[in-house]
Every structure is written in C-alpha cells, then in structure tokens.
Design a protein around this motif. Structure first.
Motif, short mmCIF file in Angstrom:
data_model
loop_
_atom_site.label_atom_id
_atom_site.label_comp_id
_atom_site.label_asym_id
_atom_site.label_seq_id
_atom_site.Cartn_x
_atom_site.Cartn_y
_atom_site.Cartn_z
N PHE A 176 -8.73 -3.71 -11.98
CA PHE A 176 -9.54 -3.20 -10.89
C PHE A 176 -10.33 -4.30 -10.20
N ARG A 177 -10.62 -5.38 -10.89
CA ARG A 177 -11.30 -6.51 -10.25
C ARG A 177 -10.41 -7.09 -9.16
N ASP A 178 -9.10 -7.26 -9.48
CA ASP A 178 -8.16 -7.76 -8.47
C ASP A 178 -8.07 -6.79 -7.29
N MET A 179 -8.05 -5.50 -7.60
CA MET A 179 -7.97 -4.50 -6.53
C MET A 179 -9.20 -4.59 -5.63
N ARG A 180 -10.38 -4.79 -6.21
CA ARG A 180 -11.59 -4.92 -5.40
C ARG A 180 -11.54 -6.19 -4.55
N GLN A 181 -11.01 -7.27 -5.12
CA GLN A 181 -10.90 -8.51 -4.35
C GLN A 181 -9.93 -8.33 -3.18
N GLN A 182 -8.84 -7.59 -3.41
CA GLN A 182 -7.91 -7.30 -2.32
C GLN A 182 -8.58 -6.46 -1.24
N ALA A 183 -9.39 -5.48 -1.68
CA ALA A 183 -10.10 -4.64 -0.71
C ALA A 183 -11.09 -5.48 0.10
N ALA A 208 -10.33 -9.24 6.83
CA ALA A 208 -9.28 -9.29 7.85
C ALA A 208 -9.55 -8.26 8.95
N LEU A 209 -10.03 -7.08 8.57
CA LEU A 209 -10.34 -6.05 9.56
C LEU A 209 -11.48 -6.50 10.47
N ILE A 210 -12.50 -7.09 9.89
CA ILE A 210 -13.62 -7.58 10.70
C ILE A 210 -13.14 -8.63 11.70
N ALA A 211 -12.31 -9.55 11.21
CA ALA A 211 -11.77 -10.59 12.09
C ALA A 211 -10.94 -9.97 13.21
N ALA A 212 -10.14 -8.95 12.89
CA ALA A 212 -9.30 -8.30 13.91
C ALA A 212 -10.14 -7.55 14.93
N ILE A 213 -11.24 -6.97 14.49
CA ILE A 213 -12.12 -6.24 15.42
C ILE A 213 -12.79 -7.22 16.37
N GLU A 214 -13.15 -8.40 15.86
CA GLU A 214 -13.83 -9.39 16.70
C GLU A 214 -12.87 -10.20 17.58
N ALA A 215 -11.59 -10.18 17.26
CA ALA A 215 -10.62 -11.05 17.94
C ALA A 215 -10.52 -10.75 19.43
N PRO A 246 -7.76 -11.92 22.39
CA PRO A 246 -7.73 -10.53 22.86
C PRO A 246 -7.64 -9.56 21.66
N TYR A 247 -8.20 -8.40 21.87
CA TYR A 247 -8.20 -7.35 20.85
C TYR A 247 -6.80 -6.81 20.68
N ASP A 248 -6.35 -6.69 19.43
CA ASP A 248 -5.00 -6.20 19.14
C ASP A 248 -5.11 -4.87 18.39
N PRO A 249 -5.01 -3.75 19.10
CA PRO A 249 -5.19 -2.45 18.45
C PRO A 249 -4.14 -2.19 17.36
N GLN A 250 -2.93 -2.71 17.51
CA GLN A 250 -1.90 -2.51 16.49
C GLN A 250 -2.29 -3.23 15.20
N ARG A 251 -2.84 -4.43 15.31
CA ARG A 251 -3.29 -5.17 14.12
C ARG A 251 -4.37 -4.38 13.39
N VAL A 252 -5.34 -3.85 14.12
CA VAL A 252 -6.41 -3.06 13.52
C VAL A 252 -5.82 -1.82 12.85
N SER A 253 -4.91 -1.16 13.53
CA SER A 253 -4.27 0.04 12.97
C SER A 253 -3.52 -0.29 11.68
N ASP A 254 -2.80 -1.41 11.66
CA ASP A 254 -2.06 -1.82 10.46
C ASP A 254 -3.02 -2.12 9.30
N LEU A 255 -4.11 -2.80 9.60
CA LEU A 255 -5.09 -3.11 8.55
C LEU A 255 -5.75 -1.85 8.01
N LEU A 256 -6.07 -0.91 8.89
CA LEU A 256 -6.63 0.37 8.44
C LEU A 256 -5.65 1.14 7.56
N ALA A 257 -4.36 1.10 7.93
CA ALA A 257 -3.34 1.77 7.12
C ALA A 257 -3.24 1.12 5.74
#
Length: 167
Positions: free
Chosen positions: A81-88, A94-101, A103-114
């Motif tokens: 579970f420690r590894d799982m938390r580190q992955q999370a 990565a999601l924060i970086a994609a939101i700030e990027a 140009p904004y890439d909605p597909q990238r954000v959608s993929d990260l959310l999935a």
C-alpha cells in the motif's frame, strides 16, 4: 536584633516570591500544553500508519490488532500500500502539471483522471476483500464490538456538528 533591622529578610522574601510566581507560571504552562495535547488527540486522533490498509472510518473502527492482521494479510498477498500511495501521489503531481500546462490538453487531464479512478477502485477492491476476510475470521463478540465502534463513529458520515448542512 530583629530580621527587619538587617534588611536581608525582605529581599529574600521578594526573591522567593518571584521564584514562586515563576514556578507556578511554568507549571501552568506545562499543564496547559499537556491538557491541550490530550484534548487535541481526542478530537483529532492520529492518522493510520502509512503501511496500513485504510478505508476510512471502517478501518479506524478495527482494533489495533485487527489492523495489524489486515496489514500482515496484505503483505502476504503481495500488496504494498505504500507503493500504491506513492503512485497516487505521482498521479496527483502529473494531474496538477496537466491542469497548469499551456496549452491546456483536456485529453491528458481526462486520461490522468481515469488512471486515478482505476487506481482508487483497485485499492478499494483489495481493501474490501481484505476486510471481508478479516470479518470472517472474527468471532461474534469481536464483530459486535466492531459494529458498536462503527455506530459510535457514524459522525464521519454526516455533516460536521458545528457547521450547517451544506446541501
């Protein structure tokens, strides 16, 4: 000859009085820190250990021994579970970086959310299976005690008592 004539006693009394006031003040400060710590611990118990299986209030209701058994069983099954938390955490970064990027890439954000959703579901399924196994291994008295702790901890599921319902 009286002690007042020498003048030494009043100075000594003043020094002792200052020392007594300082001592009482220090004792009150220490008592305040201790009492504050106890009250804070009661209102905000420490979070579960990072290595523990956690499904919120359900896991918190288990005894320390039961949580240790859940953790041991997860390790036996190869779940880290420690590894799982580190992955999370990495997913969130990565999601924060994609939101700030730009140009904004909605597909990238959608993929990260999935991906976050899939990992969350996987952790919940593993945790649910481990908890179900633990419940089966418990006797009736232990299960009743767990149910009572859950009942008392039910405040986790409603709005905070000191805040209005935000519906």
């Amino acid at each position: 000859m009286s002690t007042q004539a020498t003048g030494a006693a009043p100075k000594m009394r003043g020094w002792v009085r200052v020392l007594l006031i300082a001592s009482v003040t220090l004792n009150l400060l220490v008592a305040g820190v201790v009492i504050g710590g106890v009250l804070r611990h009661d209102r905000h118990p420490p979070a579960p250990n990072v290595g523990e299986v956690s499904l919120g209030p359900l896991t918190e209701a288990f005894s320390r021994e039961d949580r240790a058994a859940l953790r041991d069983r997860a390790q036996e099954r190869g779940q880290n579970f420690r590894d799982m938390r580190q992955q999370a955490k990495a997913d969130m970064e990565a999601l924060i970086a994609a939101i700030e990027a730009e140009p904004y890439d909605p597909q990238r954000v959608s993929d990260l959310l999935a991906r976050q959703r899939e990992r969350t579901l996987e952790r919940a399924q593993i945790g649910g299976a481990l908890i179900a196994e633990r419940l089966e291994a418990m006797g009736p008295e232990a299960r009743r005690a767990l149910a009572e702790r859950l009942r008392r901890g039910g405040r986790h599921f409603g709005p905070p008592r000191d805040k209005p319902d935000n519906r």
